[in-house]
Design a protein around this motif. Sequence first.
Motif, PDB file in Angstrom:
ATOM      1  N   GLU A 153      14.793  11.320   2.721  1.00 32.54           N
ATOM      2  CA  GLU A 153      15.721  10.589   1.858  1.00 32.54           C
ATOM      3  C   GLU A 153      15.021   9.442   1.123  1.00 32.54           C
ATOM      4  N   THR A 154      13.927   8.961   1.698  1.00 34.53           N
ATOM      5  CA  THR A 154      13.088   7.951   1.040  1.00 34.53           C
ATOM      6  C   THR A 154      11.674   8.516   1.009  1.00 34.53           C
ATOM      7  N   PRO A 155      11.368   9.388   0.050  1.00 32.82           N
ATOM      8  CA  PRO A 155      10.084  10.103   0.081  1.00 32.82           C
ATOM      9  C   PRO A 155       8.896   9.151   0.175  1.00 32.82           C
ATOM     10  N   SER A 156       7.967   9.492   1.045  1.00 31.96           N
ATOM     11  CA  SER A 156       6.754   8.700   1.223  1.00 31.96           C
ATOM     12  C   SER A 156       5.579   9.418   0.569  1.00 31.96           C
ATOM     13  N   GLY A 210       0.807  -1.207   0.000  1.00 31.98           N
ATOM     14  CA  GLY A 210       0.000   0.000   0.000  1.00 31.98           C
ATOM     15  C   GLY A 210       0.842   1.258   0.000  1.00 31.98           C
ATOM     16  N   PRO A 211       0.185   2.418   0.023  1.00 32.15           N
ATOM     17  CA  PRO A 211       0.897   3.693   0.050  1.00 32.15           C
ATOM     18  C   PRO A 211       1.787   3.808   1.293  1.00 32.15           C
ATOM     19  N   THR A 212       2.812   4.641   1.185  1.00 32.65           N
ATOM     20  CA  THR A 212       3.751   4.813   2.289  1.00 32.65           C
ATOM     21  C   THR A 212       3.388   6.046   3.110  1.00 32.65           C
ATOM     22  N   VAL A 213       3.403   5.883   4.426  1.00 31.30           N
ATOM     23  CA  VAL A 213       3.088   6.956   5.369  1.00 31.30           C
ATOM     24  C   VAL A 213       4.211   7.008   6.403  1.00 31.30           C
ATOM     25  N   VAL A 236      -1.508   0.244   4.407  1.00 37.51           N
ATOM     26  CA  VAL A 236      -0.434   1.204   4.198  1.00 37.51           C
ATOM     27  C   VAL A 236       0.878   0.602   4.680  1.00 37.51           C
ATOM     28  N   GLN A 237       1.968   1.193   4.211  1.00 32.10           N
ATOM     29  CA  GLN A 237       3.296   0.900   4.743  1.00 32.10           C
ATOM     30  C   GLN A 237       3.674   2.061   5.657  1.00 32.10           C
ATOM     31  N   LEU A 238       3.707   1.779   6.932  1.00 28.01           N
ATOM     32  CA  LEU A 238       3.859   2.821   7.942  1.00 28.01           C
ATOM     33  C   LEU A 238       5.280   2.834   8.497  1.00 28.01           C
ATOM     34  N   ARG A 239       5.817   4.032   8.616  1.00 31.09           N
ATOM     35  CA  ARG A 239       7.099   4.237   9.279  1.00 31.09           C
ATOM     36  C   ARG A 239       6.911   5.297  10.357  1.00 31.09           C
ATOM     37  N   VAL A 240       7.445   5.043  11.545  1.00 29.68           N
ATOM     38  CA  VAL A 240       7.360   5.989  12.657  1.00 29.68           C
ATOM     39  C   VAL A 240       8.775   6.303  13.118  1.00 29.68           C
ATOM     40  N   LEU A 241       9.118   7.588  13.116  1.00 26.48           N
ATOM     41  CA  LEU A 241      10.432   8.053  13.563  1.00 26.48           C
ATOM     42  C   LEU A 241      10.262   8.927  14.795  1.00 26.48           C
ATOM     43  N   VAL A 242      10.964   8.586  15.868  1.00 21.00           N
ATOM     44  CA  VAL A 242      10.889   9.354  17.108  1.00 21.00           C
ATOM     45  C   VAL A 242      12.307   9.661  17.582  1.00 21.00           C
ATOM     46  N   PRO A 243      12.752  10.921  17.471  1.00 22.19           N
ATOM     47  CA  PRO A 243      13.989  11.315  18.122  1.00 22.19           C
ATOM     48  C   PRO A 243      13.708  11.518  19.618  1.00 22.19           C
ATOM     49  N   ALA A 244      14.282  10.660  20.456  1.00 23.89           N
ATOM     50  CA  ALA A 244      13.981  10.661  21.890  1.00 23.89           C
ATOM     51  C   ALA A 244      15.188  11.200  22.646  1.00 23.89           C
ATOM     52  N   VAL A 245      14.995  12.317  23.334  1.00 30.29           N
ATOM     53  CA  VAL A 245      16.081  12.986  24.051  1.00 30.29           C
ATOM     54  C   VAL A 245      15.532  13.609  25.328  1.00 30.29           C
ATOM     55  N   GLU A 246      16.446  14.009  26.196  1.00 32.02           N
ATOM     56  CA  GLU A 246      16.113  14.918  27.295  1.00 32.02           C
ATOM     57  C   GLU A 246      17.029  16.125  27.154  1.00 32.02           C
ATOM     58  N   ASN A 247      16.459  17.311  27.122  1.00 29.56           N
ATOM     59  CA  ASN A 247      17.235  18.547  26.993  1.00 29.56           C
ATOM     60  C   ASN A 247      17.658  18.985  28.386  1.00 29.56           C
ATOM     61  N   ASN A 248      18.871  18.636  28.761  1.00 32.66           N
ATOM     62  CA  ASN A 248      19.312  18.857  30.139  1.00 32.66           C
ATOM     63  C   ASN A 248      20.549  19.729  30.178  1.00 32.66           C
ATOM     64  N   ILE A 249      21.088  19.928  31.382  1.00 31.77           N
ATOM     65  CA  ILE A 249      22.199  20.841  31.601  1.00 31.77           C
ATOM     66  C   ILE A 249      23.366  20.074  32.197  1.00 31.77           C
ATOM     67  N   ALA A 250      24.510  20.197  31.548  1.00 27.22           N
ATOM     68  CA  ALA A 250      25.749  19.595  32.052  1.00 27.22           C
ATOM     69  C   ALA A 250      26.910  20.268  31.326  1.00 27.22           C
ATOM     70  N   PRO A 282       6.421  15.546  -1.576  1.00 30.96           N
ATOM     71  CA  PRO A 282       5.437  16.579  -1.956  1.00 30.96           C
ATOM     72  C   PRO A 282       4.369  16.847  -0.897  1.00 30.96           C
ATOM     73  N   ARG A 283       3.905  15.799  -0.225  1.00 29.62           N
ATOM     74  CA  ARG A 283       2.789  15.984   0.719  1.00 29.62           C
ATOM     75  C   ARG A 283       3.310  15.858   2.146  1.00 29.62           C
ATOM     76  N   TYR A 284       3.441  17.005   2.799  1.00 27.56           N
ATOM     77  CA  TYR A 284       3.978  17.068   4.155  1.00 27.56           C
ATOM     78  C   TYR A 284       3.090  17.975   4.990  1.00 27.56           C
ATOM     79  N   ALA A 285       2.738  17.508   6.188  1.00 24.09           N
ATOM     80  CA  ALA A 285       1.966  18.319   7.131  1.00 24.09           C
ATOM     81  C   ALA A 285       2.669  18.301   8.479  1.00 24.09           C
ATOM     82  N   HIS A 286       2.697  19.447   9.124  1.00 26.16           N
ATOM     83  CA  HIS A 286       3.300  19.582  10.454  1.00 26.16           C
ATOM     84  C   HIS A 286       2.237  20.076  11.435  1.00 26.16           C
TER      85      HIS A 286
END
Length: 461
Positions: free
Chosen positions: A326-329, A220-223, A272-286, A421-425
């Motif tokens: 880099e791999t347009p969905s 199916g379509p890529t999301v 659909v072919q689903l991909r989920v990307l999560v950059p997981a961080v903590e914005n801390n002080i050191a 081409p189709r991007y929503a934020h």
Amino acid sequence: MSLRFASDSPDAIPLHVVPKDDVEGWTAAQPERVRQWAQANGFDGSLGKVLVIPAEDGGIDAAAVGFGTAADRARGRFALARAQAVLPDATYRLVTELEPGHRDENALGWLLSRYRFGRYRATAPEGAALVAPDGVDADRLEAIAGGEALTRDLINTPAADMGPDALEEAARDLASDIGAEIQVTTGGALLDDNFPMIHAVGRAAASAPRLIDMRWGTEGPTVTLVGKGVCFDTGGLNIKPGASMGLMKKDMGGAATVLGLASMIATLKLPVQLRVLVPAVENNIAGNAFRPQDILTSRKGLTVEINNTDAEGRLVLADALALADETPSDLLISMATLTGAARVAVGPDIAPFYATDPALAAAIRAAGNAIADPVWEMPYHQPYEEMIEPGIADLDNAPKGGFAGSITAALFLRRFVTETPRYAHFDIYGWQPSPAPARPKGGVGQGARAILQALPGVLGL
């Protein structure tokens, strides 16, 4: 916790939904004892008013719920959820035929009203249950409620128990549940694999930064869904004041929302072919925290001048979006608790979004209106592009002046999506500041239901 409809049985209590303008007709159609009981209890069909009708043996014979006026219902969502919270704990069967829009919205609202966050203390019982009303797609509504419950649980969990490592564990649990593949790049490997801004933002925290990459579906379509996973945001060296830091456990609300949406998509087995990307961080002080005036080179090669370490969400999203691009969905969506400016603009109840394609924007707007998931399109205003160009680097992560903060953040992210081409934020809030029908105070999903509703039309499913 079971956000599911009850099985029908002869013991299910009949539940009448009575609009205010129909209360006289409804009352006249009832037996004399019910008419007298309604009059004695002042039942007038006001929104949320509940009338429990006793049986001769002391049990409950039936119940009626006020549905108010059309104007009352237009002021809010999930009208029947008001009744769920006060009806006696039992199973009810709707005997009033509602219009399809009201029927689906209120059936879902009933399920969501049963949500409890019980990780740290005993909670109240889930309360009154409902048999799935005739005509609703019970499996779909239960899948939506389950995904929303996941989102709420993740946001409600404090950072001590929901750091980047725990968010990875939650994503792995979801992947196991839905049969998805998952890869995680952690710590120094982020530099090896060219995710320099994710690493820079998260390197000062005790729990290493990471990029979670989950894939589900083969046809199916890529999301692709990208969610900001800042598990706690101190502001970094530009430290937040205490009042602004108090809710920063919810700064991973974008990640929580895309994981909840992924759960909905997979549970419903959308083609659909689903991909989920999560950059997981903590914005801390050191001592190794990234600094104001640093210039970071992103995965895409664009350089970014850091003029405020508290504008970190767009940095981690940028590397993840560059990877996605880099791999347009067929459809790319990012979700983030990104700017206070969005809250000033539309308040906590509306999910503002930006879209590169007018047809995509129209589909999201229509879907949100149809299912009571309020969204509002915001503009990619081209003249503001120069506000995000500092001169010394390609991009500025925190333009001076304080104007158009949500728009400039969206323009910043769009620079990293050049091939899709189709991007929503979505610039969401992810928090219910005070209790409302079907939405207790605390973490809440925004925009996910509208996206789910829009997918078939957008992708031609």
